[in-house]
Design a protein around this motif. Structure first.
Motif, mmCIF file in Angstrom:
data_model
loop_
_atom_site.group_PDB
_atom_site.id
_atom_site.type_symbol
_atom_site.label_atom_id
_atom_site.label_comp_id
_atom_site.label_asym_id
_atom_site.label_seq_id
_atom_site.Cartn_x
_atom_site.Cartn_y
_atom_site.Cartn_z
ATOM 1 N N PRO A 1 -19.189 1.679 0.701
ATOM 2 C CA PRO A 1 -18.511 2.055 1.949
ATOM 3 C C PRO A 1 -17.120 1.420 2.108
ATOM 4 C CG PRO A 1 -20.810 1.628 2.390
ATOM 5 C CD PRO A 1 -20.558 1.194 0.969
ATOM 6 N N GLN A 2 -16.942 0.196 1.627
ATOM 7 C CA GLN A 2 -15.618 -0.420 1.712
ATOM 8 C C GLN A 2 -14.625 0.282 0.789
ATOM 9 O OE1 GLN A 2 -16.682 -4.572 1.040
ATOM 10 N NE2 GLN A 2 -16.197 -5.015 3.187
ATOM 11 N N THR A 3 -15.084 0.723 -0.353
ATOM 12 C CA THR A 3 -14.215 1.476 -1.255
ATOM 13 C C THR A 3 -13.810 2.796 -0.605
ATOM 14 O OG1 THR A 3 -15.248 0.442 -3.185
ATOM 15 C CG2 THR A 3 -14.035 2.492 -3.569
ATOM 16 N N LEU A 4 -14.743 3.433 0.063
ATOM 17 C CA LEU A 4 -14.421 4.670 0.783
ATOM 18 C C LEU A 4 -13.403 4.400 1.895
ATOM 19 C CD1 LEU A 4 -17.990 6.254 0.976
ATOM 20 C CD2 LEU A 4 -16.073 6.979 -0.483
ATOM 21 N N ARG A 5 -13.506 3.262 2.541
ATOM 22 C CA ARG A 5 -12.520 2.894 3.564
ATOM 23 C C ARG A 5 -11.150 2.650 2.941
ATOM 24 N NH1 ARG A 5 -14.775 -1.634 7.392
ATOM 25 N NH2 ARG A 5 -12.717 -1.330 8.312
ATOM 26 N N GLN A 6 -11.110 2.057 1.747
ATOM 27 C CA GLN A 6 -9.831 1.881 1.051
ATOM 28 C C GLN A 6 -9.187 3.241 0.799
ATOM 29 O OE1 GLN A 6 -11.465 -0.336 -2.274
ATOM 30 N NE2 GLN A 6 -10.367 -2.194 -1.665
ATOM 31 N N MET A 7 -9.990 4.206 0.396
ATOM 32 C CA MET A 7 -9.480 5.549 0.142
ATOM 33 C C MET A 7 -8.976 6.195 1.427
ATOM 34 S SD MET A 7 -12.309 7.054 -2.528
ATOM 35 C CE MET A 7 -11.758 8.719 -2.245
ATOM 36 N N ARG A 8 -9.734 6.074 2.510
ATOM 37 C CA ARG A 8 -9.307 6.665 3.782
ATOM 38 C C ARG A 8 -8.010 6.021 4.272
ATOM 39 N NH1 ARG A 8 -14.879 6.695 4.727
ATOM 40 N NH2 ARG A 8 -14.768 4.808 5.991
ATOM 41 N N TRP A 9 -7.874 4.713 4.080
ATOM 42 C CA TRP A 9 -6.669 4.001 4.503
ATOM 43 C C TRP A 9 -5.449 4.517 3.737
ATOM 44 C CZ3 TRP A 9 -4.070 0.026 1.521
ATOM 45 C CH2 TRP A 9 -3.004 -0.554 2.194
ATOM 46 N N THR A 10 -5.546 4.596 2.408
ATOM 47 C CA THR A 10 -4.398 5.077 1.629
ATOM 48 C C THR A 10 -4.101 6.535 1.968
ATOM 49 O OG1 THR A 10 -5.839 5.594 -0.260
ATOM 50 C CG2 THR A 10 -4.678 3.463 -0.302
ATOM 51 N N ASN A 11 -5.125 7.343 2.141
ATOM 52 C CA ASN A 11 -4.925 8.753 2.468
ATOM 53 C C ASN A 11 -4.235 8.905 3.825
ATOM 54 O OD1 ASN A 11 -5.300 11.542 1.713
ATOM 55 N ND2 ASN A 11 -6.806 11.649 3.361
ATOM 56 N N THR A 12 -4.653 8.127 4.791
ATOM 57 C CA THR A 12 -4.027 8.180 6.114
ATOM 58 C C THR A 12 -2.552 7.787 6.038
ATOM 59 O OG1 THR A 12 -6.116 7.737 7.240
ATOM 60 C CG2 THR A 12 -4.096 7.221 8.456
ATOM 61 N N LEU A 13 -2.242 6.736 5.296
ATOM 62 C CA LEU A 13 -0.844 6.319 5.161
ATOM 63 C C LEU A 13 -0.013 7.371 4.438
ATOM 64 C CD1 LEU A 13 -1.088 2.494 4.424
ATOM 65 C CD2 LEU A 13 -0.441 3.636 6.551
ATOM 66 N N ILE A 14 -0.597 8.013 3.452
ATOM 67 C CA ILE A 14 0.118 9.086 2.747
ATOM 68 C C ILE A 14 0.414 10.225 3.729
ATOM 69 C CG2 ILE A 14 -0.132 10.907 1.003
ATOM 70 C CD1 ILE A 14 -1.648 8.757 -0.703
ATOM 71 N N LYS A 15 -0.566 10.586 4.530
ATOM 72 C CA LYS A 15 -0.376 11.677 5.499
ATOM 73 C C LYS A 15 0.680 11.331 6.545
ATOM 74 C CE LYS A 15 -4.976 13.737 5.335
ATOM 75 N NZ LYS A 15 -6.217 13.964 6.111
ATOM 76 N N THR A 16 0.699 10.095 6.998
ATOM 77 C CA THR A 16 1.634 9.732 8.061
ATOM 78 C C THR A 16 3.043 9.453 7.548
ATOM 79 O OG1 THR A 16 0.960 7.403 7.990
ATOM 80 C CG2 THR A 16 -0.162 8.835 9.584
ATOM 81 N N HIS A 17 3.161 8.945 6.319
ATOM 82 C CA HIS A 17 4.481 8.584 5.797
ATOM 83 C C HIS A 17 5.168 9.707 5.018
ATOM 84 C CE1 HIS A 17 3.108 4.566 6.795
ATOM 85 N NE2 HIS A 17 4.323 4.102 6.569
ATOM 86 N N SER A 18 4.419 10.540 4.349
ATOM 87 C CA SER A 18 5.044 11.502 3.440
ATOM 88 C C SER A 18 5.925 12.554 4.112
ATOM 89 C CB SER A 18 4.010 12.158 2.523
ATOM 90 O OG SER A 18 3.064 12.870 3.247
ATOM 91 N N PRO A 19 5.584 13.095 5.277
ATOM 92 C CA PRO A 19 6.475 14.128 5.829
ATOM 93 C C PRO A 19 7.910 13.621 6.031
ATOM 94 C CG PRO A 19 4.389 14.142 6.992
ATOM 95 C CD PRO A 19 4.381 12.926 6.093
ATOM 96 N N GLN A 20 8.053 12.500 6.700
ATOM 97 C CA GLN A 20 9.381 11.979 6.973
ATOM 98 C C GLN A 20 10.075 11.504 5.699
ATOM 99 O OE1 GLN A 20 9.505 8.622 9.579
ATOM 100 N NE2 GLN A 20 11.721 8.436 9.478
ATOM 101 N N LEU A 21 9.350 10.766 4.857
ATOM 102 C CA LEU A 21 9.966 10.194 3.666
ATOM 103 C C LEU A 21 10.378 11.267 2.649
ATOM 104 C CD1 LEU A 21 7.691 7.074 3.209
ATOM 105 C CD2 LEU A 21 10.088 7.105 3.957
ATOM 106 N N LEU A 22 9.523 12.248 2.480
ATOM 107 C CA LEU A 22 9.848 13.293 1.491
ATOM 108 C C LEU A 22 10.893 14.269 2.013
ATOM 109 C CD1 LEU A 22 6.288 13.954 0.043
ATOM 110 C CD2 LEU A 22 8.166 12.682 -1.022
ATOM 111 N N ALA A 23 10.878 14.541 3.309
ATOM 112 C CA ALA A 23 11.870 15.451 3.877
ATOM 113 C C ALA A 23 13.272 14.849 3.868
ATOM 114 C CB ALA A 23 11.481 15.816 5.308
ATOM 115 N N SER A 24 13.332 13.510 3.929
ATOM 116 C CA SER A 24 14.640 12.847 3.961
ATOM 117 C C SER A 24 15.076 12.343 2.585
ATOM 118 C CB SER A 24 14.619 11.695 4.961
ATOM 119 O OG SER A 24 13.743 10.685 4.527
ATOM 120 N N ALA A 25 14.261 12.553 1.568
ATOM 121 C CA ALA A 25 14.594 12.072 0.209
ATOM 122 C C ALA A 25 15.812 12.826 -0.325
ATOM 123 C CB ALA A 25 13.407 12.254 -0.730
ATOM 124 N N PRO A 26 16.691 12.098 -1.010
ATOM 125 C CA PRO A 26 17.890 12.742 -1.555
ATOM 126 C C PRO A 26 17.596 13.803 -2.583
ATOM 127 C CG PRO A 26 17.838 10.376 -2.106
ATOM 128 C CD PRO A 26 16.604 10.712 -1.336
#
Length: 164
Positions: A139-164
Motif C-alpha cells: 500500500p505504501q508503494t501504491l501511495r508513492q505512485m499516486r503521489w508522483t502521478n498527482t504531481l505530474i498531473k498538476t505540474h505538467s500542464p503549466q510546465l509543458l505549455a510554457s516550455a521553449p
C-alpha cells in the motif's frame, strides 16, 4: 535460485534504488519545498521496505544487504544546496522535475508489480510471512505512485505549455 528468491532480490534492489532516486531528486529540487520534504518521507518508506525484505529473505535462504546509510549521494551539502538554489530560478528546472517524477513513478510501478508477484507466490506456496510483508508494504508503494502521478498531473500542464 527459486522464483521466490528472484522476486525478493528484485524487489529489494528496486526498493533500494527507489530510495536512492527519491533522495537524489529531493536534493536536486531542494527549492521545491513540498516536493523535497515529501520525497524524503517516501524515500524512507522504500528504505524500510528493503530492510524488511532483507530480514524476511533470510528465512528463505537469501542473504540481502541490510540497512542503507540513508546518506544522500554526490557532492557536499553546501554545493548541492547552492546548485538547487541556482537551478530553482531557471525554467528548465520544471522540466527536470517532470522528468524526475516520471522516472520515480515508473520505478514505483515496477516495485508495485514485484509486490504483487511476491503476494501471489506467497499465496501459492503458503508463505504467510511473505504475504504479510507484501500486504503491509505494497500500500505504501501504491501511495508513492499516486503521489508522483498527482504531481505530474498538476505540474505538467503549466510546465509543458510554457516550455521553449
Amino acid at each position: 535460485m527459486s522464483g521466490t528468491a528472484i522476486v525478493l532480490r528484485d524487489l529489494h534492489d528496486g526498493e533500494r534504488q527507489l530510495e536512492r532516486d527519491l533522495i537524489a531528486a529531493a536534493e536536486r529540487h531542494r527549492t521545491e519545498h513540498e516536493f523535497h520534504h515529501v520525497a524524503l518521507d517516501v524515500a524512507r518508506w522504500s528504505g524500510e521496505h528493503a530492510e524488511r525484505i532483507a530480514r524476511a529473505a533470510e528465512s528463505h535462504g537469501l542473504d540481502l544487504p541490510g540497512p542503507s546509510s540513508h546518506a544522500s549521494p554526490g557532492p557536499p551539502a553546501a554545493v548541492r544546496e547552492k546548485t538547487a538554489e541556482t537551478l530553482g530560478r531557471r525554467p528548465e528546472t520544471g522540466l527536470l522535475l517532470l522528468h524526475d517524477l516520471r522516472r520515480l513513478h515508473l520505478a514505483a510501478a515496477g516495485n508495485s508489480l514485484d509486490w504483487e508477484m511476491l503476494a501471489q507466490v506467497a499465496q501459492a506456496t503458503h508463505a504467510d510471512d511473505l504475504l504479510a510483508l507484501a500486504t503491509a508494504c505494497h500500500p505504501q508503494t501504491l501511495r508513492q505512485m499516486r503521489w508522483t502521478n498527482t504531481l505530474i498531473k498538476t505540474h505538467s500542464p503549466q510546465l509543458l505549455a510554457s516550455a521553449p
